[in-house]
Motif scaffolding. Structure first.
Motif, PDB file in Angstrom:
ATOM      1  N   SER A 135       0.824  -1.213   0.000  1.00 17.92           N
ATOM      2  CA  SER A 135       0.000   0.000   0.000  1.00 17.92           C
ATOM      3  C   SER A 135       0.854   1.257   0.000  1.00 17.92           C
ATOM      4  O   SER A 135       0.326   2.367  -0.045  1.00 17.92           O
ATOM      5  CB  SER A 135      -0.934   0.007   1.224  1.00 17.92           C
ATOM      6  OG  SER A 135      -0.139   0.047   2.400  1.00 17.92           O
ATOM      7  N   ARG A 137       0.739  -3.303   6.082  1.00 15.17           N
ATOM      8  CA  ARG A 137       0.573  -3.424   7.528  1.00 15.17           C
ATOM      9  C   ARG A 137      -0.878  -3.732   7.878  1.00 15.17           C
ATOM     10  O   ARG A 137      -1.176  -4.677   8.582  1.00 15.17           O
ATOM     11  CB  ARG A 137       1.046  -2.136   8.209  1.00 15.17           C
ATOM     12  CG  ARG A 137       1.288  -2.289   9.670  1.00 15.17           C
ATOM     13  CD  ARG A 137       2.013  -1.094  10.257  1.00 15.17           C
ATOM     14  NE  ARG A 137       1.982   0.059   9.372  1.00 15.17           N
ATOM     15  CZ  ARG A 137       2.888   1.007   9.355  1.00 15.17           C
ATOM     16  NH1 ARG A 137       3.905   0.944  10.161  1.00 15.17           N
ATOM     17  NH2 ARG A 137       2.777   2.034   8.537  1.00 15.17           N
ATOM     18  N   LYS A 145      10.000  10.471   4.529  1.00 12.69           N
ATOM     19  CA  LYS A 145      11.055   9.452   4.605  1.00 12.69           C
ATOM     20  C   LYS A 145      11.616   9.387   6.024  1.00 12.69           C
ATOM     21  O   LYS A 145      11.960  10.411   6.610  1.00 12.69           O
ATOM     22  CB  LYS A 145      12.173   9.740   3.598  1.00 12.69           C
ATOM     23  CG  LYS A 145      13.251   8.647   3.598  1.00 12.69           C
ATOM     24  CD  LYS A 145      14.178   8.747   2.412  1.00 12.69           C
ATOM     25  CE  LYS A 145      15.307   7.738   2.473  1.00 12.69           C
ATOM     26  NZ  LYS A 145      14.843   6.345   2.413  1.00 12.69           N
ATOM     27  N   THR A 149      15.129   0.289   3.281  1.00  8.41           N
ATOM     28  CA  THR A 149      16.328   0.925   3.852  1.00  8.41           C
ATOM     29  C   THR A 149      16.138   1.155   5.348  1.00  8.41           C
ATOM     30  O   THR A 149      15.056   0.954   5.895  1.00  8.41           O
ATOM     31  CB  THR A 149      16.634   2.262   3.146  1.00  8.41           C
ATOM     32  OG1 THR A 149      15.540   3.161   3.371  1.00  8.41           O
ATOM     33  CG2 THR A 149      16.840   2.070   1.653  1.00  8.41           C
ATOM     34  N   MET A 198       6.065   2.871  -3.068  1.00  5.63           N
ATOM     35  CA  MET A 198       6.762   1.928  -3.950  1.00  5.63           C
ATOM     36  C   MET A 198       5.878   0.728  -4.274  1.00  5.63           C
ATOM     37  O   MET A 198       5.857   0.238  -5.404  1.00  5.63           O
ATOM     38  CB  MET A 198       8.067   1.458  -3.291  1.00  5.63           C
ATOM     39  CG  MET A 198       9.200   2.467  -3.381  1.00  5.63           C
ATOM     40  SD  MET A 198       9.621   2.853  -5.083  1.00  5.63           S
ATOM     41  CE  MET A 198      10.045   1.232  -5.690  1.00  5.63           C
TER      42      MET A 198
HETATM   43  P1  NAD Z   1       5.692   3.932   2.428  1.00  2.00           P
HETATM   44  O1  NAD Z   1       5.725   4.423   3.835  1.00  2.00           O
HETATM   45  O2  NAD Z   1       4.894   4.691   1.407  1.00  2.00           O
HETATM   46  O3  NAD Z   1       5.166   2.410   2.394  1.00  2.00           O
HETATM   47  C1  NAD Z   1       5.575   1.457   3.354  1.00  2.00           C
HETATM   48  C2  NAD Z   1       4.754   0.179   3.177  1.00  2.00           C
HETATM   49  O4  NAD Z   1       5.249  -0.812   4.085  1.00  2.00           O
HETATM   50  C3  NAD Z   1       3.257   0.322   3.438  1.00  2.00           C
HETATM   51  O5  NAD Z   1       2.540  -0.496   2.518  1.00  2.00           O
HETATM   52  C4  NAD Z   1       3.096  -0.284   4.838  1.00  2.00           C
HETATM   53  O6  NAD Z   1       1.802  -0.844   5.074  1.00  2.00           O
HETATM   54  C5  NAD Z   1       4.146  -1.394   4.763  1.00  2.00           C
HETATM   55  N1  NAD Z   1       4.576  -1.841   6.095  1.00  2.00           N
HETATM   56  C6  NAD Z   1       5.071  -1.104   7.106  1.00  2.00           C
HETATM   57  N2  NAD Z   1       5.327  -1.887   8.174  1.00  2.00           N
HETATM   58  C7  NAD Z   1       5.016  -3.163   7.799  1.00  2.00           C
HETATM   59  C8  NAD Z   1       5.044  -4.421   8.461  1.00  2.00           C
HETATM   60  N3  NAD Z   1       5.469  -4.523   9.736  1.00  2.00           N
HETATM   61  N4  NAD Z   1       4.651  -5.516   7.771  1.00  2.00           N
HETATM   62  C9  NAD Z   1       4.227  -5.422   6.489  1.00  2.00           C
HETATM   63  N5  NAD Z   1       4.148  -4.248   5.813  1.00  2.00           N
HETATM   64  C10 NAD Z   1       4.541  -3.135   6.478  1.00  2.00           C
HETATM   65  O7  NAD Z   1       7.222   3.829   1.970  1.00  2.00           O
HETATM   66  P2  NAD Z   1       7.831   3.879   0.473  1.00  2.00           P
HETATM   67  O8  NAD Z   1       8.135   5.289   0.105  1.00  2.00           O
HETATM   68  O9  NAD Z   1       7.000   3.034  -0.435  1.00  2.00           O
HETATM   69  O10 NAD Z   1       9.244   3.184   0.743  1.00  2.00           O
HETATM   70  C11 NAD Z   1       9.298   1.854   1.254  1.00  2.00           C
HETATM   71  C12 NAD Z   1      10.753   1.485   1.531  1.00  2.00           C
HETATM   72  O11 NAD Z   1      11.484   1.445   0.297  1.00  2.00           O
HETATM   73  C13 NAD Z   1      11.508   2.480   2.424  1.00  2.00           C
HETATM   74  O12 NAD Z   1      12.401   1.742   3.246  1.00  2.00           O
HETATM   75  C14 NAD Z   1      12.279   3.335   1.421  1.00  2.00           C
HETATM   76  O13 NAD Z   1      13.437   3.926   1.971  1.00  2.00           O
HETATM   77  C15 NAD Z   1      12.633   2.280   0.401  1.00  2.00           C
HETATM   78  N6  NAD Z   1      12.935   2.728  -0.969  1.00  2.00           N
HETATM   79  C16 NAD Z   1      13.937   2.067  -1.604  1.00  2.00           C
HETATM   80  C17 NAD Z   1      14.247   2.357  -2.910  1.00  2.00           C
HETATM   81  C18 NAD Z   1      15.308   1.533  -3.602  1.00  2.00           C
HETATM   82  O14 NAD Z   1      15.528   1.703  -4.830  1.00  2.00           O
HETATM   83  N7  NAD Z   1      15.970   0.629  -2.887  1.00  2.00           N
HETATM   84  C19 NAD Z   1      13.531   3.349  -3.600  1.00  2.00           C
HETATM   85  C20 NAD Z   1      12.494   4.008  -2.924  1.00  2.00           C
HETATM   86  C21 NAD Z   1      12.193   3.679  -1.603  1.00  2.00           C
END
Ligand code: NAD
Length: 241
Positions: free
Chosen positions: A17, A43, A156, A98, A20
């Motif tokens: 959700s 979550r 972030k 991350t 990403m």
């Molecule tokens: P976001 O906050 O929009 O989404 C986080 C998601 O994780 C949500 O769907 C939430 O429900 C889920 N979540 C949180 N805790 C959870 C749990 N205990 N169990 C299951 N699901 C859980 O964040 P985002 O902007 O989509 O980024 C997600 C991650 O990806 C971050 O760590 C970000 O730094 C990283 N990121 C990495 C790259 C890359 O290229 N490596 C690029 C962008 C973002």
């Protein structure tokens, strides 16, 4: 001995959700590499089925159907559970989450002895090239100051970003001692500047991401290449071709 997976490659999207996760769900449905998203995990899912994909809560992982690769872009608090699930099911893991703790990084590295695993702080091609340029610049500029400045959206959580730390490692391999500065503002997708400063001159190497689809496409590409490979830790560049 591992065997190539016959398409469709069954994907589980962890963090579905989030920003990403939403990009991954949309792009996985595009024509191209043959994926079938068999489960999505967030979550607390707002709905049980969205566009035909069953959603599960983070504490319901035991009930997810069989899958070949999990793509995890969640938060550190969800990482242990998806890692354990991939180990239990013998499935591959692509993770871009991350802010992992040292214990989580150790668990990730140990898991690579049992499943194919690719963790990267940044799945964009541009950052893969920038990382190499930074190492070369650091090696060619001994004694210069090295500063890494990164900017991301206000939501972030981790700072410095995982990408900034990866770039810093590359600078260290080249012999520099990097310092970090972080900015959290508005809806910035991700900007990284690596600055080398000498006396009377300065070099700036800059990467700007304007759309998070680049990360999602990179992760899907890697997922397609990782499925069915022997267990080990893979870098993005191992799986580019
Ligand atoms: P976001 O906050 O929009 O989404 C986080 C998601 O994780 C949500 O769907 C939430 O429900 C889920 N979540 C949180 N805790 C959870 C749990 N205990 N169990 C299951 N699901 C859980 O964040 P985002 O902007 O989509 O980024 C997600 C991650 O990806 C971050 O760590 C970000 O730094 C990283 N990121 C990495 C790259 C890359 O290229 N490596 C690029 C962008 C973002």
């Amino acid at each position: 001995m591992s065997e190539p997976i016959q398409p469709p490659i069954r994907l589980l999207i962890h963090g579905a959700s989030g920003r990403m996760g939403q990009a991954l769900l949309r792009l996985a449905a595009e024509p191209g590499p043959p994926f079938a998203v068999v489960a999505a995990v967030s979550r607390k899912p707002a709905q049980r089925v969205i566009d035909g994909v069953p959603f599960f809560a983070g504490d319901e992982l035991d009930g997810v159907p069989a899958f070949d690769v999990a793509i995890d872009f969640s938060l550190p608090e969800g990482f242990a559970a998806i890692l354990a699930l991939c180990l239990a099911r013998g499935a591959a893991l692509v993770s871009g989450t991350t802010g992992l703790s040292e214990a989580q990084r150790d668990a990730r590295d140990a898991a690579a002895a049992e499943i194919p695993l690719c963790w990267a702080s940044n799945f964009s091609l541009g950052v893969a090239v920038l990382t190499e340029l930074v190492e070369r610049a650091a090696a060619a500029l001994p004694g210069w100051d090295c500063d890494i400045v990164e900017a991301h959206h206000a939501q972030k959580k981790d700072a410095p970003s995982g990408t900034a730390l990866t770039l810093g490692n590359a600078a260290q391999w080249g012999g520099a001692t990097p310092r970090y500065a972080s900015l959290r503002a508005g809806d910035i997708v991700g900007e990284h500047t690596v600055q080398f400063s000498g006396i009377g001159e300065r070099i700036e190497l800059v990467h700007r991401a304007s759309n998070r689809d680049i990360f999602a496409r990179g992760a899907l590409h890697v997922a397609g290449r990782l499925a069915g490979r022997p267990a080990r830790a893979y870098r993005v560049r191992d799986l580019l071709a």
